[in-house]
Design a protein around this motif. Structure first.
Motif, PDB file in Angstrom:
ATOM      1  N   ASP A   2       3.193   0.932 -13.369  1.00 54.51           N
ATOM      2  CA  ASP A   2       3.379  -0.193 -12.426  1.00 54.51           C
ATOM      3  C   ASP A   2       4.733  -0.146 -11.718  1.00 54.51           C
ATOM      4  OD1 ASP A   2       1.765  -0.730 -14.791  1.00 54.51           O
ATOM      5  OD2 ASP A   2       1.338  -2.679 -13.906  1.00 54.51           O
ATOM      6  N   TYR A  41       5.467   0.113  -7.830  1.00 55.33           N
ATOM      7  CA  TYR A  41       6.285  -0.928  -7.199  1.00 55.33           C
ATOM      8  C   TYR A  41       7.344  -0.296  -6.291  1.00 55.33           C
ATOM      9  CZ  TYR A  41       9.298  -5.146  -7.119  1.00 55.33           C
ATOM     10  OH  TYR A  41      10.065  -6.221  -6.747  1.00 55.33           O
ATOM     11  N   ARG A  61      -3.956  -3.052 -11.182  1.00 48.55           N
ATOM     12  CA  ARG A  61      -2.522  -3.128 -11.479  1.00 48.55           C
ATOM     13  C   ARG A  61      -1.729  -2.287 -10.499  1.00 48.55           C
ATOM     14  NH1 ARG A  61      -1.356  -2.854 -17.865  1.00 48.55           N
ATOM     15  NH2 ARG A  61       0.731  -2.752 -16.987  1.00 48.55           N
ATOM     16  N   SER A  83       0.927  -3.913  -7.979  1.00 45.59           N
ATOM     17  CA  SER A  83       2.355  -3.620  -8.098  1.00 45.59           C
ATOM     18  C   SER A  83       2.869  -2.924  -6.832  1.00 45.59           C
ATOM     19  CB  SER A  83       2.646  -2.788  -9.351  1.00 45.59           C
ATOM     20  OG  SER A  83       1.782  -1.695  -9.447  1.00 45.59           O
ATOM     21  N   ILE A  88       8.246  -7.197 -12.075  1.00 43.09           N
ATOM     22  CA  ILE A  88       7.169  -7.060 -11.102  1.00 43.09           C
ATOM     23  C   ILE A  88       6.308  -8.313 -11.073  1.00 43.09           C
ATOM     24  CG2 ILE A  88       5.161  -5.691 -10.435  1.00 43.09           C
ATOM     25  CD1 ILE A  88       6.454  -3.322 -11.853  1.00 43.09           C
ATOM     26  N   TYR A  89       5.810  -8.687 -12.240  1.00 44.58           N
ATOM     27  CA  TYR A  89       4.873  -9.819 -12.299  1.00 44.58           C
ATOM     28  C   TYR A  89       5.640 -11.080 -12.679  1.00 44.58           C
ATOM     29  CZ  TYR A  89       1.635  -5.911 -12.346  1.00 44.58           C
ATOM     30  OH  TYR A  89       0.961  -4.763 -12.037  1.00 44.58           O
ATOM     31  N   ILE A 109       5.296  -5.453 -18.240  1.00 44.01           N
ATOM     32  CA  ILE A 109       4.207  -4.531 -17.939  1.00 44.01           C
ATOM     33  C   ILE A 109       3.537  -3.966 -19.190  1.00 44.01           C
ATOM     34  CG2 ILE A 109       5.044  -3.876 -15.667  1.00 44.01           C
ATOM     35  CD1 ILE A 109       6.006  -1.273 -16.969  1.00 44.01           C
TER      36      ILE A 109
END
Lengths: 370, 309
Positions: A138, A142, A170, A174, A327-328, A349
């Motif tokens: 991820d 990204y 995912r 990302s 990221i999330y 992640i």
């Protein structure tokens, strides 16, 4: 004072010499099975490169078989590796190899350890000599998305994906979140082709996306080489996946997310050599890693990416690694307006919550339902 | 932000039209080749294997020699060799051409995968593009009008074949061989020679169709490159009722159908993509149902193919 060599001592030396050269034991035999060709510039080549890197360990004897179908054929390949080549480790690299084929051969060959890429192990039922390895890419997606977001002129990107399964979603999300982190207005269209290797449909989708004004293309298929190649032909940018695809697009290749399986395979080889085993738990049942563990990496930048932009991506990489950027991180909404990560919550992640992903983040045009 | 490059929903039509011009080419060559073969009273079900063999040969020769045209010729030559082999086998007494054709699928694809192993990674020099859209600012329309020389050649072959069937002595003889081999033989027409020549040329055309896949669009060698196009083109000949010009039209339809799924999703229409992606296959089924009749036999079917039921 040197001892004179007697006839008996000479004989003993000759007999011992081959043993000494071979080290204290037989070489460690390791077998690999791939589902596709070894030079697909994609998923299978990434694994085959990992196998190649075992050459740096002189006590390893590695062999492989490509184009093995996900049928009983893979059982036969693995049995041959165990019975004829005395494999102590077998790496089954394709998703469909695990159930029931690896499980069945593992029950039969208890002295060999089987490691499967990306599957899930059921405690209790599955044989103890099976382990799972996988990487979380991820962060690299990204960073590739960030590069794409910095480079796009039309503000539109295209993602060609095989199937709407969590692992693919995912990567899509990302990538998009990376792009949005530097370019909040960017949009992305997703095309699902339906299978991992469909070159004609992938090329058709790449052309259609280019027709729609998309100027950065990427994808998650067995090998996005067609996508990268069509992008180059249409004069737009592309980022790669699985393997370094820069040779296909000398002008428009930006960067890409690639696997570094050699790190994983060397780790397993060292552990087994040290006498460890997944059966007694001295090798973890499930071994996963991220960018930090060097399971995956960013492809070298293409000529279109300026030093300034490379620097911005490098700084983001540093922040991802030291944990100051995630990221999330909530609040995140999906493309139907539903909140998927609430404000104040950050999903790491490696958390299993992400393995059930069934949404596309805001700004993506596409549908996860089939 | 709507850029001037984007066509919105009109883009779907442009993409389908472009897809028809790009994606129809393997169908055109295989269906014309099959049409020629079947006119002589033989069926070549091995077109899928020959298509793959042509694709691999073209890529390999173009890569090694640096000339895509040489690759094209080599693909036609190898296709022709396969056709000659199949024709030779089926002329032996007691050999069923359907079974021999299926064997050719397996043999052709196996051989192509075997020799193709070392050519998966690199790119090969590609065929040049004929640009009919010069000066058109819109990128989508411009891309759709970039035509492969093989497309132009394919149209020429279709018309030439139509002319040959209708207006030449050789075409008349070939049709006679296909319709009533015994009558043709009694007229002194060399049945066997006509069949061998038709099957060989037909397979050479399929080889050229394969070269399009690796030398133009998508322009790579991969084992999944044909995706059953060689088999669908055989079905297409039945739908086109053994007419070269109708083969051409049907191929364009299939090429367009192939582009439907990806282009709808690219334009943001994302539901039911599995159905749209399957449209060439659905189209095959629908056309087969529509073209069959309870009361009369298929128009234009060569007599010796119709009689064996």
């Amino acid at each position: 004072m040197p001892k004179p060599i007697t006839r008996r001592a000479f004989g003993a030396l000759c007999g011992a010499a081959p043993l000494a050269a071979a080290g204290t034991a037989d070489p460690l035999s390791i077998g690999f099975v791939y589902n596709g060709p070894k030079n697909d510039l994609g998923y299978n080549q990434a694994h085959a490169e990992g196998k190649q890197s075992l050459k740096s360990l002189p006590w390893v004897r590695a062999f492989d078989e490509a184009n093995v179908p996900e049928t009983v054929a893979v059982e036969e390949s693995m049995r041959n590796m165990v019975y004829q080549d005395h494999a102590k480790i077998v790496f089954a690299t394709s998703y469909g190899f695990l159930d029931p084929f690896v499980l069945r051969v593992a029950r039969e060959c208890r002295n060999t350890q089987f490691f499967h890429c990306g599957g899930s192990y059921r405690d209790g039922g599955d044989p103890p000599n099976v382990g799972i390895y996988f990487g979380f890419i991820d962060e690299v997606e990204y960073l590739a998305g960030m590069t794409a977001g910095l480079m796009t002129r039309t503000g539109r990107m295209g993602f060609i994906a095989a199937k709407p399964i969590p692992q693919v979603l995912r990567n899509i999300n990302s990538f998009m979140l990376g792009a949005r982190s530097v370019n909040p207005n960017v949009t992305m269209r997703v095309v699902f082709t339906g299978d991992w290797v469909l070159p004609v449909r992938e090329a058709e989708a790449s052309s259609s996306l280019a027709d729609q004004g998309v100027d950065v293309l990427t994808g998650h298929t067995g090998s996005p080489r067609v996508i990268v190649q069509v992008a180059e032909r249409r004069g737009i940018y592309a980022t790669g996946y699985q393997f370094n695809q820069s040779v296909l697009a000398p002008h428009g290749f930006l960067t890409g997310a690639e696997w570094a399986w050699g790190v994983v395979y060397r780790k397993y080889a060292e552990m087994v050599r040290a006498g460890k085993s997944v059966v007694d738990g001295s090798i973890p049942r499930r071994m996963t890693g991220t960018l930090k563990d060097e399971f995956c990496r960013l492809s070298p930048f293409g000529p279109a990416v300026t030093a300034e932009k490379r620097d911005a991506v490098a700084q983001a990489k540093r922040r991802l690694l030291d944990g100051s950027q995630a990221i999330y991180r909530g609040p995140l909404r999906d493309n139907t307006g539903k909140t998927v990560v609430p404000a104040g919550r950050t999903i790491g992640i490696e958390e299993t919550a992400l393995d059930q992903m069934n949404w596309l983040v805001e700004g993506i045009q596409g549908d996860v339902r089939s | 932000m709507q850029s001037s490059d984007s066509l919105g929903n009109l883009g779907i039509l442009v993409a389908i039209a472009g897809g028809a011009l790009r994606g129809s080419i393997p169908y055109i060559y295989v269906s014309l080749g099959e049409c020629l073969t079947e006119k002589s009273g033989r069926i070549n079900l091995g077109m899928e294997g020959i298509l793959l063999m042509g694709a691999m040969t073209a890529f390999a020769v173009s890569d090694q020699s640096g000339s895509p045209w040489l690759g094209l010729l080599a693909a036609a030559f190898v296709g022709g060799l396969f056709g000659l082999l199949l024709a030779g086998i089926t002329e032996l007494p007691g050999v069923n051409d359907v079974a021999a054709g299926i064997a050719m699928i397996i043999f052709g694809s196996g051989l192509a995968f075997f020799f193709g192993k070392q050519f998966v990674a690199p790119m090969a020099p590609q065929l040049p593009v004929i640009d009919f859209g010069q000066g058109i600012a819109n990128a989508g329309v411009h891309a759709a009008l970039r035509i492969s020389p093989l497309f132009v050649l394919g149209i020429a072959v279709a018309f030439l074949m139509h002319f040959a069937f209708e207006r030449t002595r050789w075409g008349l003889h070939l049709r006679a061989v296909g319709d009533a081999p015994d009558a043709a033989r009694s007229m002194g027409i060399a049945v066997r020679r006509h069949r061998v020549v038709a099957t060989t040329i037909g397979a050479a055309l399929a080889g050229i169709g394969g070269s399009h896949l690796t030398l133009y669009f998508p322009g790579i060698w991969s084992e999944g490159i044909s995706g059953g196009q060689g088999l669908m083109a055989v079905a297409l000949v039945i739908f086109a009722r053994w007419s070269p010009l109708r083969c051409l039209a049907a191929s364009l339809l299939f090429g367009g159908a192939q582009a439907l799924g990806p282009s709808l999703q690219s334009a943001g229409i994302s539901g039911f993509y599995h159905v749209f992606n399957a449209s060439p296959y659905l189209l095959t089924l629908v056309l087969m149902v529509l073209s069959c009749s309870r009361t009369r036999r298929l128009d234009g079917i060569p007599g010796s193919l119709a009689r064996r039921g």
